[in-house]
Scaffold this active site. Structure first.
Site, PDB file in Angstrom:
ATOM      1  N   SER A 246     -49.638   4.656  10.787  1.00  0.00           N
ATOM      2  CA  SER A 246     -50.117   5.139   9.493  1.00  0.00           C
ATOM      3  C   SER A 246     -49.061   4.889   8.437  1.00  0.00           C
ATOM      4  CB  SER A 246     -50.459   6.630   9.583  1.00  0.00           C
ATOM      5  OG  SER A 246     -49.357   7.325  10.115  1.00  0.00           O
TER       6      SER A 246
ATOM      7  N   SER B  18     -33.584   1.573   4.296  1.00  0.00           N
ATOM      8  CA  SER B  18     -34.648   0.900   5.033  1.00  0.00           C
ATOM      9  C   SER B  18     -35.964   0.727   4.281  1.00  0.00           C
ATOM     10  CB  SER B  18     -34.899   1.627   6.353  1.00  0.00           C
ATOM     11  OG  SER B  18     -35.221   2.979   6.105  1.00  0.00           O
TER      12      SER B  18
ATOM     13  N   GLY C  20     -35.047  15.759  14.687  1.00  0.00           N
ATOM     14  CA  GLY C  20     -35.621  14.863  15.694  1.00  0.00           C
ATOM     15  C   GLY C  20     -34.570  13.941  16.259  1.00  0.00           C
TER      16      GLY C  20
ATOM     17  N   GLU D 156     -30.245   9.604  12.544  1.00  0.00           N
ATOM     18  CA  GLU D 156     -31.616  10.128  12.618  1.00  0.00           C
ATOM     19  C   GLU D 156     -31.671  11.545  12.077  1.00  0.00           C
ATOM     20  OE1 GLU D 156     -33.030  10.079  16.662  1.00  0.00           O
ATOM     21  OE2 GLU D 156     -31.205  11.010  17.382  1.00  0.00           O
TER      22      GLU D 156
HETATM   23  C1  LIG Z   1     -40.038   2.417  10.582  1.00  0.00           C
HETATM   24  C2  LIG Z   1     -39.008   2.855   9.653  1.00  0.00           C
HETATM   25  C3  LIG Z   1     -37.743   3.306  10.110  1.00  0.00           C
HETATM   26  C4  LIG Z   1     -37.401   3.401  11.574  1.00  0.00           C
HETATM   27  O1  LIG Z   1     -37.338   2.135  12.151  1.00  0.00           O
HETATM   28  P1  LIG Z   1     -37.253   1.949  13.736  1.00  0.00           P
HETATM   29  O2  LIG Z   1     -37.224   0.482  13.945  1.00  0.00           O
HETATM   30  O3  LIG Z   1     -38.457   2.599  14.340  1.00  0.00           O
HETATM   31  O4  LIG Z   1     -36.005   2.631  14.186  1.00  0.00           O
HETATM   32  C5  LIG Z   1     -36.803   3.656   9.166  1.00  0.00           C
HETATM   33  N1  LIG Z   1     -37.061   3.605   7.842  1.00  0.00           N
HETATM   34  C6  LIG Z   1     -38.247   3.184   7.369  1.00  0.00           C
HETATM   35  C7  LIG Z   1     -38.459   3.152   5.898  1.00  0.00           C
HETATM   36  C8  LIG Z   1     -39.259   2.788   8.260  1.00  0.00           C
HETATM   37  O5  LIG Z   1     -40.447   2.379   7.771  1.00  0.00           O
END
Ligand SMILES: *Cc1c(COP(=O)(O)O)cnc(C)c1O
Length: 319
Positions: A79, A305, A209, A205
């Protein structure tokens, strides 16, 4: 070392992504440097296509399909950002994409995924098991199931973020990377290990979690209940079968940060650096700012990310 993915796979992914993914810039901030005593290099994947690094892994995985598999198409269940990444990458590569999403997913996310041209199949979260449903549909239609992190081509694609960062910023002493299931951090660790020997990769993290931290400490995969945190991209319950051995081998430590620290980091990025980073995207930065590791005099990379946060939710977080 006998790991399921190698740096050669990251190099091959970078070649496939050339011209398709953005080479996001490296951002610096003298304010952030003054705060930490370090020289910080941010990799803003919030500026990546569809707003997160997930485009890298999704595109790499779909680009590797051949012949009939490519014609039949791909399926993902998500999602969040992975859904949009598969939808956009599928469209760009001319591969039909089907996404299984909960019927109560935010309308904006359902619309965005359809907007990229994917077929969305909704299911009732209370009544149906999404993984079983996704596997059944994939089998019936002959679609390739692409999971969000536990897939060699996905991991290799995500690693291109750190490859670019180190190529553009130069060698690093420390690299902070957020982790959900560990696709991003394991790919980035492969790149850092090859390009910046001696660089300590720190996975980060949410406090609520810490499945990766527990697994890392115990030396085996630990499964936790779905965590409650504003970092919705890191609400995973366990690291993956492929990502965990890479994390064990190449990550130096796993840290956690609170939701309050994520909000503080989001505020910093908006107020000072003028960029929107979603809560999950702030994990690495919150750890760098939090002082758990002394960064004085170090060259420090931080992967941001993603930036997909609903404006109304953002306003609530900052209020
Ligand atoms: C999916 C996601 C993560 C985590 O990535 P993983 O490869 O599952 O560790 C972190 N930040 C954002 C913005 C994501 O969309």
């Amino acid at each position: 070392m006998n790991l399921p993915v190698s740096y050669a796979d990251v190099i091959a992914a970078a070649a496939r992504l050339q011209g398709a993914a953005h080479r996001t810039p490296v951002l610096t901030s003298s304010t952030a440097d003054a705060r930490t005593g370090a020289k910080l290099f941010f990799k803003p994947e919030n500026l990546q296509r569809m707003g997160a690094f997930k485009f890298r892994g999704a595109y790499n995985a779909i680009a590797r399909l051949e012949g009939d598999a490519r014609k039949r198409g791909v399926l993902a269940f998500s999602s969040g950002n992975h859904a949009q990444a598969i939808a956009l990458a599928g469209r760009l590569l001319g591969v039909p994409a089907t996404i299984v999403m909960p019927s109560d997913a935010p309308a904006i996310k359902l619309a965005a995924t359809r907007g990229y041209g994917a077929e969305v199949i909704t299911y009732d979260r209370m009544a149906e098991d999404r993984e079983a449903l996704a596997k059944r549909i994939a089998a019936e239609r002959g679609l390739a199931l692409i999971p969000p992190y536990d897939h060699a081509d996905v991991i290799a694609g995500q690693g291109t973020a750190a490859k670019e960062l180190i190529e553009d910023a130069g060698p690093l002493d420390i690299l902070f990377v957020c982790t959900g299931g560990g696709g991003l951090v394991s790919g980035c660790a492969l790149a850092a290990h090859a390009l910046a020997p001696g660089c300590r990769v720190i996975a980060v993290e949410p406090e609520a979690g810490n499945d990766v931290q527990q697994s890392f400490r115990k030396g085996e995969i630990v499964r936790i209940p779905v965590p409650r945190t504003i970092a919705d991209g890191a609400q995973t319950q366990a690291p993956g079968q492929l990502t965990f051995p890479i994390i064990r081998a190449l990550v130096a430590d796993v840290l956690t940060v609170s939701d309050a620290a994520l909000v503080e980091a989001m505020r910093f990025f908006i107020a000072t650096m003028k960029i929107v980073v979603e809560p999950t995207g702030c994990l690495g930065a919150a750890a760098a700012f939090g002082g758990q590791i002394d960064l004085a005099g170090k060259r420090v990379g931080v992967v941001l990310s993603g930036g997909n946060v609903d404006p109304a939710a953002l306003a609530r977080h900052l209020a």
